[in-house]
Design a protein around this motif. Structure first.
Motif, mmCIF file in Angstrom:
data_model
loop_
_atom_site.group_PDB
_atom_site.id
_atom_site.type_symbol
_atom_site.label_atom_id
_atom_site.label_comp_id
_atom_site.label_asym_id
_atom_site.label_seq_id
_atom_site.Cartn_x
_atom_site.Cartn_y
_atom_site.Cartn_z
ATOM 1 N N VAL A 39 0.838 -1.206 0.000
ATOM 2 C CA VAL A 39 0.000 0.000 0.000
ATOM 3 C C VAL A 39 0.869 1.251 0.000
ATOM 4 C CG1 VAL A 39 -1.691 1.325 1.319
ATOM 5 C CG2 VAL A 39 -1.895 -1.162 1.183
ATOM 6 N N ASP A 40 0.494 2.206 -0.829
ATOM 7 C CA ASP A 40 1.202 3.492 -0.850
ATOM 8 C C ASP A 40 0.318 4.518 -1.543
ATOM 9 O OD1 ASP A 40 3.152 5.328 -0.329
ATOM 10 O OD2 ASP A 40 4.711 4.392 -1.548
ATOM 11 N N SER A 41 0.785 5.765 -1.551
ATOM 12 C CA SER A 41 0.025 6.824 -2.215
ATOM 13 C C SER A 41 0.977 7.798 -2.892
ATOM 14 C CB SER A 41 -0.848 7.580 -1.210
ATOM 15 O OG SER A 41 -0.045 8.399 -0.385
ATOM 16 N N ALA A 99 -3.166 3.490 -3.513
ATOM 17 C CA ALA A 99 -3.280 2.236 -4.261
ATOM 18 C C ALA A 99 -2.767 1.056 -3.451
ATOM 19 C CB ALA A 99 -2.506 2.332 -5.571
ATOM 20 N N ALA A 100 -3.382 -0.094 -3.698
ATOM 21 C CA ALA A 100 -2.926 -1.365 -3.131
ATOM 22 C C ALA A 100 -2.568 -2.267 -4.305
ATOM 23 C CB ALA A 100 -4.021 -2.004 -2.285
ATOM 24 N N ALA A 101 -1.375 -2.845 -4.266
ATOM 25 C CA ALA A 101 -0.916 -3.685 -5.373
ATOM 26 C C ALA A 101 -0.402 -5.019 -4.853
ATOM 27 C CB ALA A 101 0.192 -2.968 -6.146
ATOM 28 N N VAL A 145 0.154 -7.174 4.807
ATOM 29 C CA VAL A 145 0.066 -5.864 4.158
ATOM 30 C C VAL A 145 1.336 -5.087 4.488
ATOM 31 C CG1 VAL A 145 -1.107 -3.632 4.143
ATOM 32 C CG2 VAL A 145 -2.450 -5.734 4.135
ATOM 33 N N ALA A 146 2.025 -4.627 3.456
ATOM 34 C CA ALA A 146 3.260 -3.858 3.636
ATOM 35 C C ALA A 146 3.004 -2.392 3.306
ATOM 36 C CB ALA A 146 4.361 -4.408 2.736
ATOM 37 N N ALA A 147 3.573 -1.507 4.126
ATOM 38 C CA ALA A 147 3.406 -0.071 3.908
ATOM 39 C C ALA A 147 4.570 0.665 4.555
ATOM 40 C CB ALA A 147 2.076 0.405 4.490
ATOM 41 N N ASP A 148 4.702 1.961 4.249
ATOM 42 C CA ASP A 148 5.812 2.726 4.816
ATOM 43 C C ASP A 148 5.446 3.284 6.193
ATOM 44 O OD1 ASP A 148 4.301 5.072 4.452
ATOM 45 O OD2 ASP A 148 5.176 5.457 2.478
ATOM 46 N N ALA A 149 6.339 4.094 6.745
ATOM 47 C CA ALA A 149 6.198 4.564 8.125
ATOM 48 C C ALA A 149 4.966 5.433 8.357
ATOM 49 C CB ALA A 149 7.452 5.333 8.537
ATOM 50 N N PRO A 194 0.939 -7.177 9.638
ATOM 51 C CA PRO A 194 1.433 -5.878 9.175
ATOM 52 C C PRO A 194 2.945 -5.956 8.925
ATOM 53 C CG PRO A 194 0.344 -5.745 11.338
ATOM 54 C CD PRO A 194 0.675 -7.171 11.075
ATOM 55 N N ALA A 195 3.390 -5.470 7.790
ATOM 56 C CA ALA A 195 4.824 -5.386 7.495
ATOM 57 C C ALA A 195 5.170 -3.905 7.415
ATOM 58 C CB ALA A 195 5.149 -6.092 6.186
#
Length: 256
Positions: free
Chosen positions: A16-18, A102-104, A143-147, A165-166
């Protein structure tokens, strides 16, 4: 679901990111408005757990109006594109924009998208975005995402969904010359903190944001040799906070 059934896409591991996209709007043409703050998706669940935590500590639960009080904020609304949001990254980057969330999957195939005004924080969108993926493709294992997404609410939501959560490690933000939060050791059995000089910071209250407050004994701290490295409080009292969903963040660190 057809692509998922044929194993062309997979929700096993979701990333997940934006990103921000500049709106076609002059940043100098706007009106200032007072608007109501958005209700967070997890607010109801958090309120219930806050009151339960207060009762567990012998405190009275907050009355409903404590949470229902309407909070407002001032925003800049574009007179050209009122649906965009004023986004400030730094002194040079100030503009009306949109956020594309977006989620990929691991191959980069997009599984879900949400578009919001550019001043919407990333962390507010992860929950509805993951729900979209679950509905359209299936439940992720991780699910991986940034800080930006590393919050107690997000980790709690993912664990409740049995999703791993990653999330990355983030350095403590401590003023230079002062003790870091990790220097105050939490004792889970006695529900208290121990400061670097060995004194006990006892539970005081759980506030409406979901943070337990632990306070040091002022009469002892006044003469402590570590005081200048501990707090700048006028009453010489150190306050350490711990979110009621703190365990979920600790679990993330251990799992990673």
């Amino acid at each position: 679901m057809t692509a998922a059934n044929k194993k062309l896409i997979s929700a096993e591991h979701v990333f997940v990111d934006s990103t921000h996209v500049k709106a076609s709007a002059n940043k100098r043409k706007f009106e200032k408005k007072i608007v109501r703050k958005e209700t967070r998706a997890y607010q109801g669940r958090l309120q219930e757990e806050i009151n339960q935590d207060r009762e567990n500590h012998g405190k009275k639960p907050f009355p409903p109006d404590k949470f229902d009080k309407e909070e407002t904020k001032e925003i800049k609304e574009s007179t050209t594109d009122s649906e965009s949001g004023y986004y400030v990254k730094d002194e040079r980057t100030k503009q009306f924009a949109y956020s594309f969330h977006a989620a990929a999957d691991r191959n980069g195939f997009v599984l879900g998208t949400i578009v919001t005004p550019g001043n919407t924080h990333d962390s507010q969108i992860l929950e509805p975005l993951v729900e979209q993926v679950i509905e359209k493709v299936g439940k992720p294992e991780a699910v991986a995402a940034d800080a930006a997404y590393k919050t107690p609410a997000i980790t709690s939501y993912l664990f409740n969904k049995e999703i791993i959560p990653a999330l990355p490690y983030t350095r403590p933000r401590t003023k230079e010359g002062f003790f870091r939060k990790q220097d105050y050791v939490y004792d889970e059995h006695f529900d208290c903190y121990l400061c670097p000089s060995g004194e006990t910071l006892k539970y005081s209250t759980t506030n409406k944001e979901g943070y337990r407050e632990y306070k040091s004994p002022k009469q002892i701290c006044t003469t402590c040799s570590f005081l200048s490295r501990c707090t700048e409080s006028k009453d010489c009292q150190k306050v350490v906070t711990r979110h009621i969903w703190k365990k979920q963040i600790i679990c993330v660190i251990i799992k990673m």
